[in-house]
Design a protein around this motif. Structure first.
Motif, PDB file in Angstrom:
ATOM      1  N   LEU A  48       7.553  -0.566   5.247  1.00 28.99           N
ATOM      2  CA  LEU A  48       8.224   0.737   5.265  1.00 28.99           C
ATOM      3  C   LEU A  48       7.541   1.743   4.336  1.00 28.99           C
ATOM      4  N   VAL A  49       7.086   1.273   3.186  1.00 26.53           N
ATOM      5  CA  VAL A  49       6.398   2.162   2.247  1.00 26.53           C
ATOM      6  C   VAL A  49       5.088   2.643   2.857  1.00 26.53           C
ATOM      7  N   SER A  50       4.354   1.741   3.525  1.00 26.15           N
ATOM      8  CA  SER A  50       3.091   2.166   4.135  1.00 26.15           C
ATOM      9  C   SER A  50       3.337   3.140   5.278  1.00 26.15           C
ATOM     10  N   LEU A  51       4.408   2.943   6.040  1.00 28.69           N
ATOM     11  CA  LEU A  51       4.740   3.897   7.100  1.00 28.69           C
ATOM     12  C   LEU A  51       5.146   5.250   6.523  1.00 28.69           C
ATOM     13  N   ALA A  52       5.817   5.239   5.387  1.00 33.35           N
ATOM     14  CA  ALA A  52       6.181   6.502   4.736  1.00 33.35           C
ATOM     15  C   ALA A  52       4.929   7.249   4.291  1.00 33.35           C
ATOM     16  N   GLY A  53       3.936   6.522   3.788  1.00 34.05           N
ATOM     17  CA  GLY A  53       2.678   7.161   3.401  1.00 34.05           C
ATOM     18  C   GLY A  53       1.970   7.776   4.591  1.00 34.05           C
ATOM     19  N   LEU A  54       1.983   7.077   5.725  1.00 32.51           N
ATOM     20  CA  LEU A  54       1.377   7.629   6.935  1.00 32.51           C
ATOM     21  C   LEU A  54       2.124   8.869   7.409  1.00 32.51           C
ATOM     22  N   ALA A  55       3.444   8.862   7.274  1.00 33.20           N
ATOM     23  CA  ALA A  55       4.237  10.029   7.657  1.00 33.20           C
ATOM     24  C   ALA A  55       3.902  11.226   6.769  1.00 33.20           C
ATOM     25  N   ILE A  56       3.727  10.985   5.474  1.00 41.09           N
ATOM     26  CA  ILE A  56       3.366  12.065   4.559  1.00 41.09           C
ATOM     27  C   ILE A  56       2.020  12.658   4.950  1.00 41.09           C
ATOM     28  N   THR A  83       0.474   4.687   0.916  1.00 42.15           N
ATOM     29  CA  THR A  83       0.069   3.742   1.949  1.00 42.15           C
ATOM     30  C   THR A  83      -0.635   2.542   1.332  1.00 42.15           C
ATOM     31  N   ALA A  84      -1.516   2.775   0.378  1.00 44.47           N
ATOM     32  CA  ALA A  84      -2.225   1.677  -0.278  1.00 44.47           C
ATOM     33  C   ALA A  84      -1.266   0.763  -1.025  1.00 44.47           C
ATOM     34  N   VAL A  85      -0.269   1.339  -1.688  1.00 42.89           N
ATOM     35  CA  VAL A  85       0.723   0.525  -2.403  1.00 42.89           C
ATOM     36  C   VAL A  85       1.511  -0.331  -1.407  1.00 42.89           C
ATOM     37  N   GLY A  86       1.919   0.267  -0.294  1.00 35.63           N
ATOM     38  CA  GLY A  86       2.667  -0.497   0.713  1.00 35.63           C
ATOM     39  C   GLY A  86       1.859  -1.636   1.308  1.00 35.63           C
ATOM     40  N   ILE A  87       0.590  -1.381   1.598  1.00 36.70           N
ATOM     41  CA  ILE A  87      -0.260  -2.440   2.143  1.00 36.70           C
ATOM     42  C   ILE A  87      -0.512  -3.516   1.093  1.00 36.70           C
ATOM     43  N   GLY A  88      -0.672  -3.095  -0.156  1.00 36.45           N
ATOM     44  CA  GLY A  88      -0.832  -4.080  -1.237  1.00 36.45           C
ATOM     45  C   GLY A  88       0.385  -4.977  -1.380  1.00 36.45           C
ATOM     46  N   MET A 145      -0.984  16.539  -1.199  1.00 38.64           N
ATOM     47  CA  MET A 145      -0.074  15.670  -0.484  1.00 38.64           C
ATOM     48  C   MET A 145      -0.837  14.559   0.241  1.00 38.64           C
ATOM     49  N   LYS A 146      -2.049  14.887   0.678  1.00 39.91           N
ATOM     50  CA  LYS A 146      -2.818  13.876   1.393  1.00 39.91           C
ATOM     51  C   LYS A 146      -3.172  12.720   0.463  1.00 39.91           C
ATOM     52  N   ARG A 147      -3.512  13.034  -0.774  1.00 43.01           N
ATOM     53  CA  ARG A 147      -3.826  11.982  -1.739  1.00 43.01           C
ATOM     54  C   ARG A 147      -2.604  11.125  -2.036  1.00 43.01           C
ATOM     55  N   ILE A 148      -1.448  11.777  -2.164  1.00 40.42           N
ATOM     56  CA  ILE A 148      -0.214  11.037  -2.424  1.00 40.42           C
ATOM     57  C   ILE A 148       0.093  10.112  -1.259  1.00 40.42           C
ATOM     58  N   GLY A 149      -0.110  10.601  -0.025  1.00 38.37           N
ATOM     59  CA  GLY A 149       0.113   9.763   1.148  1.00 38.37           C
ATOM     60  C   GLY A 149      -0.800   8.554   1.168  1.00 38.37           C
ATOM     61  N   LYS A 150      -2.066   8.754   0.778  1.00 40.38           N
ATOM     62  CA  LYS A 150      -3.001   7.622   0.730  1.00 40.38           C
ATOM     63  C   LYS A 150      -2.595   6.617  -0.334  1.00 40.38           C
ATOM     64  N   ILE A 151      -2.137   7.099  -1.481  1.00 40.85           N
ATOM     65  CA  ILE A 151      -1.713   6.203  -2.554  1.00 40.85           C
ATOM     66  C   ILE A 151      -0.490   5.400  -2.127  1.00 40.85           C
TER      67      ILE A 151
END
Length: 88
Positions: A41-49, A9-14, A1-7
């Motif tokens: 919002l996508v990057s915040l969702a990644g941080l939440a994950i 977050t990276a997509v949202g920042i991109g 799950m941590k890897r998915i959250g990083k991915i």
């Protein structure tokens, strides 16, 4: 799950950076603002994950150490039957 959250977050920042580099006029400007907000919002969702996964890992670790501590404490205990007299 941590890897998915990083991915995620990276997509949202991109998306945010790509939207920031784009130039738009008229109605497309509002679409661009919406895309940048979506990226945020996508990057915040990644941080939440990632935070949820961190809390789950801490809880698993606490339960593991609690069980091991309880086993270690129970190993030192001698159970005395209630039928036996301790002192005359």
């Amino acid at each position: 799950m941590k890897r998915i959250g990083k991915i995620v977050t990276a997509v949202g920042i991109g998306i945010m950076f790509f939207g920031g580099m784009c130039d738009a006029d008229g109605i497309y400007y509002y679409y661009l603002i919406a895309v940048i907000a979506l990226g945020a919002l996508v990057s915040l969702a990644g941080l939440a994950i990632m935070s949820v996964e961190l809390r789950r890992a801490e809880r698993r670790k606490a339960c593991f150490y609690f069980i091991r501590r309880r086993d270690r404490l129970d190993a030192d205990v001698e159970f005395i039957d209630l039928d036996k007299k301790i002192a005359p």
